[in-house]
Each structure stands twice: as C-alpha cells, then as structure tokens.
Design an enzyme around this catalytic site. Sequence first.
Site, short mmCIF file in Angstrom:
data_model
loop_
_atom_site.label_atom_id
_atom_site.label_comp_id
_atom_site.label_asym_id
_atom_site.label_seq_id
_atom_site.Cartn_x
_atom_site.Cartn_y
_atom_site.Cartn_z
N HIS A 107 6.94 -7.34 -2.01
CA HIS A 107 6.84 -6.77 -0.66
C HIS A 107 7.64 -7.58 0.36
O HIS A 107 7.62 -7.26 1.54
CB HIS A 107 5.38 -6.75 -0.18
CG HIS A 107 4.44 -5.99 -1.05
ND1 HIS A 107 4.68 -4.72 -1.50
CD2 HIS A 107 3.21 -6.32 -1.54
CE1 HIS A 107 3.65 -4.30 -2.23
NE2 HIS A 107 2.76 -5.25 -2.27
N SER A 127 -5.00 2.46 4.09
CA SER A 127 -5.07 1.83 2.77
C SER A 127 -5.12 0.30 2.91
O SER A 127 -5.89 -0.39 2.22
CB SER A 127 -3.85 2.26 1.96
OG SER A 127 -3.94 1.82 0.63
N THR A 157 2.97 0.95 -4.93
CA THR A 157 3.70 0.02 -5.79
C THR A 157 3.16 0.02 -7.22
O THR A 157 3.93 0.01 -8.20
CB THR A 157 3.59 -1.42 -5.23
OG1 THR A 157 3.56 -1.35 -3.80
CG2 THR A 157 4.73 -2.29 -5.70
N PHE A 182 -3.05 9.57 -10.88
CA PHE A 182 -4.04 8.70 -10.22
C PHE A 182 -5.33 8.55 -11.03
O PHE A 182 -5.80 7.43 -11.27
CB PHE A 182 -4.35 9.27 -8.82
CG PHE A 182 -5.38 8.46 -8.08
CD1 PHE A 182 -5.02 7.28 -7.46
CD2 PHE A 182 -6.71 8.88 -8.01
CE1 PHE A 182 -5.97 6.51 -6.77
CE2 PHE A 182 -7.65 8.13 -7.33
CZ PHE A 182 -7.28 6.94 -6.71
N LYS A 237 0.80 -1.23 0.00
CA LYS A 237 0.00 0.00 0.00
C LYS A 237 0.83 1.28 0.00
O LYS A 237 0.38 2.34 0.45
CB LYS A 237 -1.00 0.04 1.18
CG LYS A 237 -1.81 -1.22 1.39
CD LYS A 237 -2.28 -1.87 0.12
CE LYS A 237 -3.34 -1.12 -0.65
NZ LYS A 237 -3.58 -1.80 -1.98
P1 A3P Z 1 -5.06 4.59 -1.03
O1 A3P Z 1 -5.70 3.31 -0.57
O2 A3P Z 1 -4.64 5.46 0.10
O3 A3P Z 1 -5.88 5.32 -2.02
P2 A3P Z 1 0.00 -0.30 -3.69
O4 A3P Z 1 0.07 -0.09 -5.14
O5 A3P Z 1 1.35 -0.42 -3.05
O6 A3P Z 1 -0.94 -1.41 -3.33
O7 A3P Z 1 -0.58 1.04 -3.04
C1 A3P Z 1 -1.93 1.37 -3.22
C2 A3P Z 1 -2.13 2.82 -2.82
O8 A3P Z 1 -1.54 3.65 -3.83
C3 A3P Z 1 -3.60 3.18 -2.76
O9 A3P Z 1 -3.70 4.18 -1.78
C4 A3P Z 1 -3.82 3.70 -4.17
O10 A3P Z 1 -4.98 4.49 -4.30
C5 A3P Z 1 -2.55 4.50 -4.37
N1 A3P Z 1 -2.25 4.76 -5.79
C6 A3P Z 1 -2.25 3.89 -6.81
N2 A3P Z 1 -1.93 4.50 -7.96
C7 A3P Z 1 -1.70 5.78 -7.66
C8 A3P Z 1 -1.34 6.95 -8.42
N3 A3P Z 1 -1.15 6.86 -9.72
N4 A3P Z 1 -1.21 8.11 -7.78
C9 A3P Z 1 -1.41 8.20 -6.43
N5 A3P Z 1 -1.76 7.16 -5.65
C10 A3P Z 1 -1.90 5.96 -6.25
#
Ligand code: A3P
Length: 296
Positions: free
Chosen positions: A107, A137, A60, A231, A57
């Site tokens: 991870h 998250s 990645t 995002f 989270k």
């Molecule tokens: P939130 O749940 O706070 O929105 P991972 O990819 O490590 O699983 O992390 C997921 C988190 O990164 C989520 O956070 C997701 O919304 C956010 N995320 C994914 N793509 C993103 C982007 N392009 N810009 C900003 N946040 C992003």
Amino acid sequence: MPIKKLPDDSGATLTVVDLDGYYLPTFYELEDHEEQMRSLPKWKARDDDVMICTYPKSGTHWLWEIVSMLVQKKAERIKTVKETAMLEIMVEEAYDNLPSPRVLNSHVYFEYLPQDFAKRKCKIVYAMRNPKDVAVSFFNHHSKIIEYDFSGKWEDYVSRFVKGDVDYGTWFEYTLKWEKFMADNPDYPIIATTFEDMKEDALREVTRIAKFLEVDCDQAFLQEVTDLCHFDKMKKEKNALEEQVDGWKDGTPGMYRKGDVGDWKNWFTVAQSENFDTVYREKMKGSKVQPRFTLR
Ligand code: A3P
C-alpha cells in the site's frame, strides 16, 4: 520507529508509526521496522515479479488470490495469506526467499518501493475502490485489529479519513499519485482495475488481468479462478489463515467483511455524504479519476 497516537475530534486515538510524517501500521512483530522500511527502495527485484498496488481496503486480498492463481497456472486455493508477500511488513531475507514468480503487494507510495522494480519494469496490477466504501471498510478494520488500539466512533471517522490521520495517508493523495504515475509513464506495464469493475463482472476482469500477465490458459481455467475467488468462498476458506496474521479484537478475523459496492449508504449520513462530496471535488480537482460509488 516512533509510535504516534492520532486523535480525532473527540480525542479517540489511532496508533500508527510515523516515518518522517508518513504513517504506517505498527506491525509490532517486525523487530527492525524502521530499518526495513528505509532499506526497502534498495531491495532487488526479479524480472517476473508482479506487484499489486492498492490503497488499503480496496480488494487487495481478492486480487492477490486471483493473480497468485493466474501466475501459478493452477486454480487451487493459495495456502498462505497475502501478508506473507506484503513488502512493508517483510524483512529483506524473507522477501529474497520467496519463490518465483513472486506476487508481491503493497500500500506504500511508489517511491518507497524497490527502485530496481521500476528499472526492470516489473508488472503492476493497480486497483482503486470508491473512497466512501474504503472509509467504511477502513473504519471496521481499525476498530477490529488490536494493534491500532482504536475505539473511535464512525461520526468522527470521516474527517479522520479525509485528513489522512490513518496509516498510509489519504486516499486522495494515493490515488492522485498513481494517476500521475500512469500519465507520466505511458509505457510502464501496468493494468488498472477497480473493486467495482471486479464486482460488476469478475470474470471479465480476471480475463483482462490474465491477458496482461500473458498467462496462457483457457476459458474454463479463468472461470475456475473467478469462482474460487468469490467472496463467500474466500471468506470461508481464508479466514482461518487471516486469524494467524492480525490480532483481532473479539477473536474473529474481519478481513472478509461484506465485500459489497455501496455499503457506505448504510453508514454515511446525508450530511456526511454531502460534505465528503465537497471535499472530493476540491481534492480531486483536475483529476480524470471517476470512482463508481454505486453499481446501479
Ligand atoms: P469490506 O470491508 O467492504 O467488506 P483489502 O483486501 O484491500 O484489505 O480489502 C478488504 C475489502 O475487500 C473488504 O471490504 C473485504 O470484505 C473485501 N473483499 C475481500 N475479498 C473479497 C472478494 N473475494 N470479493 C469481494 N470483496 C472482497
């Protein structure tokens, strides 16, 4: 692999697998999960492999999309999901069949990764995110993905997160291990960024990463990559692909949820936040890591 149901204070459980005390997602789709995980350190690396290492989270998916575009030198939407290159859910054959240059991600702790990777000094992109936003998250992730079979409440979740009764153990241990790795191996080719730095100025971080990866490109390309990985655009264009990977409770994928810094303020009570700060100070005593809990 032994399945474990980790209870919180109210008795609500989270289903993980237990690899000698190290918790991982169940990944039911992998037939020989245990065998794959135990053989992972022996997998062969390639000199041009790039590995993205993060606690869950921490952004990645965002980083994987950026790095994939950079190494392919194409500002084009990546047609697969980062889970297709996530070591702990792959079988060795699929890993060996990925075309070069591979953008891998994981991870797990460094010691579980292919040892050949360290021998060849393959490049690592490491990202950290402040643990309060990670907790929020992760709570949403656990609540929405079917295989965790989790319906616990947020009020009980923070102590679960702090204890590490979640897949991949505690944020603290993960972060401290990487801090130590970087201090002990100053010559290792690794770039560290944070979710907050990327939110503050994505183009600046994309530019730094491109330089680290020695991608020969111009400013317009870097801007295009940054824009494609915004995002809103990723949520719109990658959600459908994510749906095919994880089973989501209400049929709607939740991998792209909010993507903000500081959403934790909408979740943590004042008492939860203060308790967390106390635990943080204890666990991170002596550490130079300084997560940014807010951008302003
Ligand atoms: P939130 O749940 O706070 O929105 P991972 O990819 O490590 O699983 O992390 C997921 C988190 O990164 C989520 O956070 C997701 O919304 C956010 N995320 C994914 N793509 C993103 C982007 N392009 N810009 C900003 N946040 C992003």
